[in-house]
Scaffold this active site. Structure first.
Site, PDB file in Angstrom:
ATOM      1  CG  ASP A   9      -1.845   1.240   1.238  1.00  0.00           C
ATOM      2  OD1 ASP A   9      -2.563   1.442   0.242  1.00  0.00           O
ATOM      3  OD2 ASP A   9      -1.846   2.015   2.210  1.00  0.00           O
TER       4      ASP A   9
ATOM      5  N   GLY B 228      -3.086   9.231  -3.726  1.00  0.00           N
ATOM      6  CA  GLY B 228      -4.420   9.548  -4.242  1.00  0.00           C
ATOM      7  C   GLY B 228      -4.550  10.774  -5.112  1.00  0.00           C
TER       8      GLY B 228
ATOM      9  CB  CYS C 182      -3.039   0.567  -2.501  1.00  0.00           C
ATOM     10  SG  CYS C 182      -3.088   2.309  -2.939  1.00  0.00           S
TER      11      CYS C 182
ATOM     12  CB  CYS D  38      -9.783   4.506   0.122  1.00  0.00           C
ATOM     13  SG  CYS D  38      -8.216   5.044   0.878  1.00  0.00           S
TER      14      CYS D  38
HETATM   15  N1  DGL Z   1      -4.989   3.318   0.713  1.00  0.00           N
HETATM   16  C1  DGL Z   1      -4.968   3.881  -0.590  1.00  0.00           C
HETATM   17  C2  DGL Z   1      -6.172   3.377  -1.400  1.00  0.00           C
HETATM   18  O1  DGL Z   1      -6.751   2.344  -1.096  1.00  0.00           O
HETATM   19  C3  DGL Z   1      -4.995   5.377  -0.735  1.00  0.00           C
HETATM   20  C4  DGL Z   1      -4.149   6.240   0.068  1.00  0.00           C
HETATM   21  C5  DGL Z   1      -3.374   7.247  -0.763  1.00  0.00           C
HETATM   22  O2  DGL Z   1      -3.942   8.237  -1.246  1.00  0.00           O
HETATM   23  O3  DGL Z   1      -2.187   7.008  -0.898  1.00  0.00           O
HETATM   24  O4  DGL Z   1      -6.525   4.013  -2.365  1.00  0.00           O
END
Ligand code: DGL
Length: 285
Positions: A6, A39, A69, A203
């Site tokens: 991630d 993101g 992720c 997310c």
């Molecule tokens: N955990 C990431 C996802 O599932 C997003 C976090 C980020 O913006 O880096 O999209």
């Protein structure tokens, strides 16, 4: 040995479900905290960073990497699987799995391999909400893949640009609550108040604030839990591809690596996984 990746801490919510499900398996987790959040980054950067993290995990001995992720999955999984892996030194021996496929399978009750509407899903006219980072939402992967299988489903998407970063920074509950309330209100404005039947928290940071989505979404909206869905799907995948499961004779082991400040990352990790071991500093190739 299975790699779990991630951009930061979010993938720990998926790792937690995998550890519960696969008690005999060794996992190596890599959080690219040094470059997080992903993101709001341009797509080519997300692809490049994700590829380098996969190479790092492959270099450590993982033959399978789960992109825990949504941003990395929606932007990078296809290019990596179709363009990079087949011409890389890892062709035929290593693989990268995203988490959009199991999520879409669960949302549409249709196997990923089936890309045309099947009875009775053909007539499913639910409204499904997708919450995610800006990059996940602009990728359009969720609406595209859901509509292929269930053309009558209405998919409404809402980006929450500040939410993953605020969770990652350990911001106070009241602030997170305001961000979630604003996202749900923006979704309402899009649908003219028609409440979604289901919501994908797209997310891997969001399971941490699932109770806030629960509070602001209508009571009958079912939340789709990605960690469980990914664990179900990996169980099925490993049964079909046992070579990726690794040896079950060796003692299970867990390693957590970060490209960021390992002390700071370890301190925050406890919010995501209360019994997480300390993160080690990992260098991305
Ligand atoms: N955990 C990431 C996802 O599932 C997003 C976090 C980020 O913006 O880096 O999209």
């Amino acid at each position: 040995m299975i790699g779990v990746f991630d951009s930061g801490h979010g993938g720990l919510t998926v790792l937690g479900a995998l550890l519960q499900r696969f008690s005999g398996q060794t996992f190596v987790y890599l959080g690219d905290h040094g470059n997080a959040p992903y993101g709001n980054r341009p797509a080519d950067e997300v692809i490049d960073l994700t590829r380098r993290s996969c190479e790092t995990l492959f270099g450590l001995g993982c033959r399978l990497v789960v992109l825990a992720c949504n941003t990395a999955t929606c932007v990078a999984a296809r290019p990596l699987q179709r363009e990079w892996l087949p011409v890389s030194p890892y062709a035929g021996t290593h693989n990268v799995l995203g988490i959009a496929a199991p999520t879409v399978e669960a949302a549409t009750q249709t196997p990923w391999g089936v890309t045309t509407p099947q009875y009775p899903q053909k007539y499913n006219s639910d409204v499904i909400a997708v919450f995610g980072t800006t990059r996940t939402i602009t990728s359009g992967v969720y609406p595209e893949e859901i509509r292929k299988r269930c053309p009558r489903i209405t998919v409404v998407q809402q980006a929450c640009p500040d939410l993953a970063g605020a969770i990652e920074a350990g911001r106070p509950e009241a602030e997170l609550d305001r961000i979630v309330a604003k996202a749900v209100a923006a979704l309402d404005a899009q649908t003219g108040g028609e409440p979604p039947h289901r919501a994908i928290l797209g997310c891997t940071h969001y399971p941490l604030v699932e109770h806030l989505f629960r509070r602001h979404l209508p009571r009958f909206t079912r939340l789709l839990s990605q960690p469980d869905v990914v664990a179900d799907s990996l169980e099925d995948y490993l049964a079909r591809h046992p070579r990726y499961a690794g040896s079950t004779n060796s003692a299970p082991h867990l390693r957590l690596l970060t490209t960021g400040d390992s002390e700071e990352v370890s301190r925050i990790a406890h919010i995501f996984m209360p019994d997480a071991p300390a993160f080690e500093r990992g260098v991305v190739v």
